[in-house]
Motif scaffolding. Sequence first.
Motif, short mmCIF file in Angstrom:
data_model
loop_
_atom_site.label_atom_id
_atom_site.label_comp_id
_atom_site.label_asym_id
_atom_site.label_seq_id
_atom_site.Cartn_x
_atom_site.Cartn_y
_atom_site.Cartn_z
N ASN A 1 11.17 -1.04 7.13
CA ASN A 1 9.86 -1.25 7.72
C ASN A 1 8.85 -0.37 6.96
OD1 ASN A 1 9.80 1.38 8.86
ND2 ASN A 1 10.82 0.65 10.72
N VAL A 2 7.60 -0.44 7.34
CA VAL A 2 6.55 0.27 6.61
C VAL A 2 6.75 1.79 6.69
CG1 VAL A 2 4.07 0.69 6.42
CG2 VAL A 2 4.90 -1.61 6.86
N ARG A 3 7.09 2.30 7.87
CA ARG A 3 7.30 3.75 8.02
C ARG A 3 8.46 4.23 7.15
NH1 ARG A 3 3.02 3.49 8.84
NH2 ARG A 3 1.98 3.18 10.79
N GLN A 4 9.53 3.44 7.11
CA GLN A 4 10.68 3.79 6.27
C GLN A 4 10.29 3.73 4.79
OE1 GLN A 4 13.19 0.74 7.96
NE2 GLN A 4 14.45 2.25 9.06
N THR A 5 9.44 2.77 4.44
CA THR A 5 8.97 2.66 3.06
C THR A 5 8.14 3.88 2.69
OG1 THR A 5 8.93 0.25 3.24
CG2 THR A 5 7.66 1.22 1.44
N GLU A 6 7.27 4.32 3.59
CA GLU A 6 6.47 5.52 3.33
C GLU A 6 7.37 6.74 3.14
OE1 GLU A 6 3.96 5.43 6.78
OE2 GLU A 6 2.46 4.16 5.81
N ALA A 7 8.42 6.85 3.95
CA ALA A 7 9.37 7.97 3.82
C ALA A 7 10.10 7.89 2.48
CB ALA A 7 10.36 7.96 4.98
N ARG B 1 0.84 -1.22 0.00
CA ARG B 1 0.00 0.00 0.00
C ARG B 1 0.86 1.26 0.00
NH1 ARG B 1 -2.80 -2.91 3.55
NH2 ARG B 1 -2.03 -1.76 5.35
N ALA B 2 1.99 1.20 0.70
CA ALA B 2 2.87 2.37 0.76
C ALA B 2 3.47 2.68 -0.62
CB ALA B 2 3.99 2.14 1.77
N LEU B 3 3.58 1.67 -1.47
CA LEU B 3 4.16 1.88 -2.81
C LEU B 3 3.14 2.42 -3.82
CD1 LEU B 3 6.20 -1.45 -3.07
CD2 LEU B 3 7.08 0.83 -2.53
N LEU B 4 1.86 2.35 -3.51
CA LEU B 4 0.81 2.74 -4.46
C LEU B 4 0.91 4.18 -4.97
CD1 LEU B 4 -2.26 0.83 -3.06
CD2 LEU B 4 -1.30 0.60 -5.35
N PRO B 5 1.31 5.18 -4.17
CA PRO B 5 1.35 6.55 -4.70
C PRO B 5 2.36 6.78 -5.82
CG PRO B 5 1.34 6.58 -2.30
CD PRO B 5 1.53 5.16 -2.73
N LEU B 6 3.34 5.90 -5.96
CA LEU B 6 4.33 6.10 -7.03
C LEU B 6 3.64 5.99 -8.38
CD1 LEU B 6 7.29 4.12 -5.46
CD2 LEU B 6 7.09 6.60 -5.73
N PRO B 7 4.03 6.84 -9.34
CA PRO B 7 3.26 7.00 -10.57
C PRO B 7 3.33 5.85 -11.57
CG PRO B 7 5.21 8.38 -10.63
CD PRO B 7 5.15 7.77 -9.26
N THR B 8 4.41 5.09 -11.59
CA THR B 8 4.54 4.05 -12.61
C THR B 8 4.89 2.70 -11.97
OG1 THR B 8 6.92 4.41 -12.92
CG2 THR B 8 5.42 5.73 -14.30
N PRO B 9 4.54 1.61 -12.64
CA PRO B 9 4.94 0.30 -12.14
C PRO B 9 6.46 0.16 -11.99
CG PRO B 9 3.27 0.05 -13.84
CD PRO B 9 3.67 1.50 -13.82
N GLU B 10 7.19 0.80 -12.88
CA GLU B 10 8.65 0.73 -12.81
C GLU B 10 9.16 1.40 -11.54
OE1 GLU B 10 6.97 1.98 -15.55
OE2 GLU B 10 7.18 0.15 -16.75
N ALA B 11 8.60 2.57 -11.21
CA ALA B 11 9.00 3.27 -9.99
C ALA B 11 8.61 2.45 -8.76
CB ALA B 11 8.35 4.65 -9.94
N GLN B 12 7.43 1.83 -8.80
CA GLN B 12 6.99 1.01 -7.68
C GLN B 12 7.91 -0.20 -7.49
OE1 GLN B 12 2.96 0.25 -8.97
NE2 GLN B 12 2.14 2.04 -7.89
#
Length: 170
Positions: free
Chosen positions: A114-120, A90-101
């Motif tokens: 961790n999830v917080r670090q992923t969000e950052a 879920r934290a990766l969803l805001p990234l614009p492209t599948p490649e960026a994700q």
Amino acid sequence: EIPVIIKEATPQEMLELAIIENIQRADLNPLEEAYAYQQLMDEFGLIQEDVAKRVGKGRSTVANLVRLLNLPPNIQQAVTDGQISGAHGRALLPLPTPEAQTAAMNQVIKHELNVRQTEALVKNLLVEKKPRARVRPTLPPDLADLQGQFAASLGTKVNIEKSGKGGRVV
């Protein structure tokens, strides 16, 4: 002897009950659960709130799991395999492209974030990708001089905004 409840149901209700019973098993991974919720919504015309009530979960829980279905297949597979959690996905969803994700997911796995670090990380990637603010077009020298005269006469900041054939003084 075992306790038994006999319930009469239409074929549609039986299918719905079977799906709900499967969802309530403890061994489903987040994507299996998300697909089941999506199936309930698609086949029975339910909204997330209805699904949440029927399975005994919060609407936001259902919504967050269903959002995982928007991830590219390789990230969905990483969630299924347990390389990353559903919350990481879920934290990766805001990234614009599948490649960026995918690139971000690889960093998450490599550095065991961790999830917080992923969000950052996602937040930093989004800040880097934003286009720089456009520089205001400079005024022609005669308008810049006029703007300076207005500012001196009025004793305050003055902007002349040119647009098309006209403009305005602010």
